[in-house]
Scaffold this motif. Structure first.
Motif, mmCIF file in Angstrom:
data_model
loop_
_atom_site.group_PDB
_atom_site.id
_atom_site.type_symbol
_atom_site.label_atom_id
_atom_site.label_comp_id
_atom_site.label_asym_id
_atom_site.label_seq_id
_atom_site.Cartn_x
_atom_site.Cartn_y
_atom_site.Cartn_z
ATOM 1 N N ARG A 190 0.841 -1.208 0.000
ATOM 2 C CA ARG A 190 0.000 0.000 0.000
ATOM 3 C C ARG A 190 0.871 1.251 0.000
ATOM 4 N NH1 ARG A 190 -5.654 -0.391 0.621
ATOM 5 N NH2 ARG A 190 -5.659 1.778 1.225
ATOM 6 N N ARG A 191 1.992 1.204 0.677
ATOM 7 C CA ARG A 191 2.886 2.376 0.683
ATOM 8 C C ARG A 191 3.438 2.642 -0.719
ATOM 9 N NH1 ARG A 191 6.629 3.887 5.422
ATOM 10 N NH2 ARG A 191 4.560 4.335 6.191
ATOM 11 N N GLU A 192 3.809 1.596 -1.428
ATOM 12 C CA GLU A 192 4.287 1.772 -2.804
ATOM 13 C C GLU A 192 3.184 2.350 -3.696
ATOM 14 O OE1 GLU A 192 7.656 -1.758 -3.108
ATOM 15 O OE2 GLU A 192 5.537 -2.281 -3.393
ATOM 16 N N ILE A 193 1.973 1.866 -3.498
ATOM 17 C CA ILE A 193 0.846 2.406 -4.252
ATOM 18 C C ILE A 193 0.677 3.888 -3.937
ATOM 19 C CG2 ILE A 193 -1.668 2.335 -4.531
ATOM 20 C CD1 ILE A 193 -1.417 -0.732 -3.995
ATOM 21 N N ARG A 194 0.747 4.244 -2.660
ATOM 22 C CA ARG A 194 0.631 5.657 -2.270
ATOM 23 C C ARG A 194 1.706 6.507 -2.942
ATOM 24 N NH1 ARG A 194 -0.337 3.109 2.784
ATOM 25 N NH2 ARG A 194 -2.485 3.496 3.429
ATOM 26 N N GLU A 195 2.908 6.007 -2.977
ATOM 27 C CA GLU A 195 3.987 6.767 -3.598
ATOM 28 C C GLU A 195 3.737 6.963 -5.088
ATOM 29 O OE1 GLU A 195 7.889 5.365 -2.591
ATOM 30 O OE2 GLU A 195 7.532 5.627 -0.450
ATOM 31 N N HIS A 196 3.216 5.948 -5.749
ATOM 32 C CA HIS A 196 2.882 6.104 -7.169
ATOM 33 C C HIS A 196 1.747 7.113 -7.340
ATOM 34 C CE1 HIS A 196 5.586 3.243 -8.955
ATOM 35 N NE2 HIS A 196 5.220 2.317 -8.092
ATOM 36 N N LEU A 197 0.743 7.051 -6.491
ATOM 37 C CA LEU A 197 -0.354 8.008 -6.585
ATOM 38 C C LEU A 197 0.146 9.429 -6.351
ATOM 39 C CD1 LEU A 197 -3.155 6.021 -4.736
ATOM 40 C CD2 LEU A 197 -2.921 6.396 -7.199
ATOM 41 N N LEU A 198 1.048 9.588 -5.396
ATOM 42 C CA LEU A 198 1.618 10.907 -5.142
ATOM 43 C C LEU A 198 2.393 11.399 -6.360
ATOM 44 C CD1 LEU A 198 2.165 13.281 -3.260
ATOM 45 C CD2 LEU A 198 4.095 11.982 -2.326
ATOM 46 N N ARG A 199 3.172 10.531 -6.962
ATOM 47 C CA ARG A 199 3.921 10.907 -8.171
ATOM 48 C C ARG A 199 2.981 11.337 -9.295
ATOM 49 N NH1 ARG A 199 8.103 5.916 -9.011
ATOM 50 N NH2 ARG A 199 9.342 6.166 -7.116
ATOM 51 N N LEU A 200 1.898 10.596 -9.472
ATOM 52 C CA LEU A 200 0.951 10.920 -10.532
ATOM 53 C C LEU A 200 0.241 12.241 -10.268
ATOM 54 C CD1 LEU A 200 -0.332 7.316 -11.097
ATOM 55 C CD2 LEU A 200 0.727 8.748 -12.860
ATOM 56 N N LEU A 201 -0.119 12.490 -9.016
ATOM 57 C CA LEU A 201 -0.720 13.784 -8.672
ATOM 58 C C LEU A 201 0.275 14.912 -8.913
ATOM 59 C CD1 LEU A 201 -2.625 12.889 -5.382
ATOM 60 C CD2 LEU A 201 -3.651 13.555 -7.577
#
Length: 144
Positions: free
Chosen positions: A3-14
């Motif tokens: 989930r942390r990796e997913i969050r980091e990807h979402l942050l990058r995309l935002l």
């Protein structure tokens, strides 16, 4: 993928979204998913999951920004640093739309702020998200 990796990807995309016009962002997102994720060794299924969650998050941004503006005392969302603004968006999204317990969402947002934000970011993120929890009824989440 955690989930942390997913969050980091979402942050990058935002973050990426902040620098591209609406007519360019789809192409930029496609490059992210076609080039960057495979280069990092991300599995196709994981990339699809990130894309799905990003599209859901993106669709909720007007509502999320409205919640943030309401709770940001004497702050305009545009005055907040790009990284911090998007960490706040991600934390708010998780609490209201992704069934993440508020304490978990806040903690994870603070951890992202420690890594990616400025020196004052963790406290600021904690304060804003804490006010949202205090002043809003969050009924669609579960303990994690």
């Amino acid at each position: 993928m955690t989930r942390r990796e997913i969050r980091e990807h979402l942050l990058r995309l935002l973050f990426l979204k902040e620098f591209h016009e609406a007519d360019e962002i789809n192409e930029q997102n496609q490059l992210y998913f076609d080039v960057l994720l495979p280069n990092e060794g991300t599995e196709v299924e994981d990339a699809a999951m990130v894309m799905e969650r990003y599209n859901k998050l993106k669709g909720c941004l007007p509502e999320i920004d409205s919640k943030l503006i309401k709770e940001m005392q004497k702050w305009n969302l545009k005055r907040v640093g790009i990284v911090e603004r998007n960490i706040l968006r991600l934390g708010t999204y998780e609490m209201f739309y992704d069934e993440v317990a508020p304490a978990v969402a806040i903690n994870e947002a603070v951890e992202l702020a420690k890594i990616y934000g400025g020196d004052q970011a963790p406290g600021f993120i904690n304060g804003v998200l804490g006010r949202i929890v205090k002043n809003t009824s969050i009924t669609n989440n579960t303990e994690q």
